[in-house]
Design a protein around this motif. Structure first.
Motif, mmCIF file in Angstrom:
data_model
loop_
_atom_site.group_PDB
_atom_site.id
_atom_site.type_symbol
_atom_site.label_atom_id
_atom_site.label_comp_id
_atom_site.label_asym_id
_atom_site.label_seq_id
_atom_site.Cartn_x
_atom_site.Cartn_y
_atom_site.Cartn_z
ATOM 1 N N ARG A 5 -23.888 0.816 40.480
ATOM 2 C CA ARG A 5 -22.778 -0.192 40.286
ATOM 3 C C ARG A 5 -23.867 -1.202 39.568
ATOM 4 O O ARG A 5 -23.964 -1.804 38.752
ATOM 5 C CB ARG A 5 -21.974 -0.581 40.986
ATOM 6 N N ALA A 9 -24.827 -2.768 36.099
ATOM 7 C CA ALA A 9 -24.002 -4.151 35.998
ATOM 8 C C ALA A 9 -25.648 -4.988 35.288
ATOM 9 O O ALA A 9 -25.170 -5.758 34.353
ATOM 10 C CB ALA A 9 -23.828 -4.750 37.118
ATOM 11 N N ALA A 14 -23.444 -7.668 33.557
ATOM 12 C CA ALA A 14 -22.322 -7.977 34.126
ATOM 13 C C ALA A 14 -22.275 -8.085 35.682
ATOM 14 O O ALA A 14 -23.366 -7.766 36.217
ATOM 15 C CB ALA A 14 -21.477 -6.712 33.791
ATOM 16 N N GLU A 15 -21.440 -8.596 36.250
ATOM 17 C CA GLU A 15 -21.435 -8.878 37.763
ATOM 18 C C GLU A 15 -21.146 -7.639 38.270
ATOM 19 O O GLU A 15 -20.141 -6.733 37.679
ATOM 20 C CB GLU A 15 -20.198 -10.204 38.231
ATOM 21 N N ASP A 18 -17.389 -6.927 39.096
ATOM 22 C CA ASP A 18 -16.457 -6.820 38.018
ATOM 23 C C ASP A 18 -16.617 -5.607 37.345
ATOM 24 O O ASP A 18 -15.619 -5.380 36.440
ATOM 25 C CB ASP A 18 -16.765 -7.907 36.844
ATOM 26 N N LEU A 19 -17.467 -4.739 37.588
ATOM 27 C CA LEU A 19 -17.812 -3.357 37.052
ATOM 28 C C LEU A 19 -17.213 -2.258 38.083
ATOM 29 O O LEU A 19 -17.353 -2.236 38.961
ATOM 30 C CB LEU A 19 -19.057 -3.194 36.763
ATOM 31 N N ARG A 144 -21.217 -10.443 30.340
ATOM 32 C CA ARG A 144 -20.960 -11.799 31.207
ATOM 33 C C ARG A 144 -20.645 -12.934 29.938
ATOM 34 O O ARG A 144 -20.008 -13.643 30.067
ATOM 35 C CB ARG A 144 -21.886 -12.163 31.888
ATOM 36 N N TYR A 150 -11.623 -7.847 29.022
ATOM 37 C CA TYR A 150 -11.894 -6.624 29.364
ATOM 38 C C TYR A 150 -12.766 -5.944 28.443
ATOM 39 O O TYR A 150 -13.003 -6.101 27.245
ATOM 40 C CB TYR A 150 -10.730 -5.835 29.236
ATOM 41 N N THR A 152 -15.287 -2.158 28.184
ATOM 42 C CA THR A 152 -15.414 -0.670 28.688
ATOM 43 C C THR A 152 -16.363 0.060 27.580
ATOM 44 O O THR A 152 -16.502 -0.418 26.566
ATOM 45 C CB THR A 152 -14.130 0.087 28.715
ATOM 46 N N VAL A 169 -15.636 -3.386 32.660
ATOM 47 C CA VAL A 169 -15.777 -4.545 33.079
ATOM 48 C C VAL A 169 -14.349 -5.566 33.283
ATOM 49 O O VAL A 169 -13.850 -5.556 31.931
ATOM 50 C CB VAL A 169 -16.741 -5.204 32.763
ATOM 51 N N GLN A 171 -13.233 -9.467 33.509
ATOM 52 C CA GLN A 171 -13.654 -10.488 33.870
ATOM 53 C C GLN A 171 -12.583 -11.774 34.265
ATOM 54 O O GLN A 171 -11.595 -11.720 33.520
ATOM 55 C CB GLN A 171 -14.550 -11.118 32.708
#
Length: 171
Positions: A5, A9, A14-15, A18-19, A144, A150, A152, A169, A171
């Motif tokens: 992950r 990410a 992404a964070e 969040d994933l 981010r 959302y 995907t 994801v 957020q």
């Protein structure tokens, strides 16, 4: 899974918190759509370049909540990204609650100006669901900074991961 992950990410911007992993982008779309609530008369926007399975899920959810699916007709071929923005923004109303867009359209291969469209939706308080099935590995991603509610995407297409490798994801 936490190590995978974190690595994914970092790759998609992404964070890690969040994933989450999903079997494919269509499963991610379904997970989001089936978890949301709407009111009768709400509008859910999609374009005529969307992936059919995702559009079917949107139709199903709209029927459940007595919401309306509004289709933005994007010309093909297009001459500029502004045509996409104009087509989508032309159907946005005060009843629009969700806009579902492909990052790279499956049937036509267009790269939609997601950052601009998401920014305009965010200014209006409208949630966005981005089907990025074909984006990872084809486009440099910073989910981010996109600001989509959302997002995907699949890893089994252009990242050459095994089938069943995809992400969502929130957020």
């Amino acid at each position: 899974l936490d190590e995978a992950r974190s690595a994914l990410a970092g790759f998609v911007g992404a964070e890690p918190s969040d994933l989450g992993f999903v079997p494919n982008a269509t499963s991610g779309v379904n997970a989001v759509l089936r978890s949301l609530t709407f009111e009768a008369g709400d509008e859910l926007v999609v374009t005529d370049h969307g992936y059919a399975a995702c559009e079917n899920a949107l139709q199903f959810v709209a029927k459940r909540w007595q919401a309306n699916v509004v289709v933005a007709n994007v010309p093909f071929p297009i001459q500029s990204a502004e045509q996409v923005v104009a087509s989508v923004m032309g159907v946005i109303s005060d009843k629009t609650r969700l806009v579902m867009l492909d990052h790279i359209t499956s049937p036509t291969g267009l790269v939609f100006p997601i950052e601009e469209l998401v920014g305009q939706m965010n200014q209006r308080g409208i949630e966005t669901l981005i089907d990025g099935a074909h984006a990872p590995g084809q486009l440099a991603l910073n989910i981010r900074s996109l600001g989509a509610t959302y997002y995907t995407g699949n890893c089994h297409k252009w990242l050459c991961a095994p089938s069943g490798a995809a992400f969502l994801v929130v957020q």
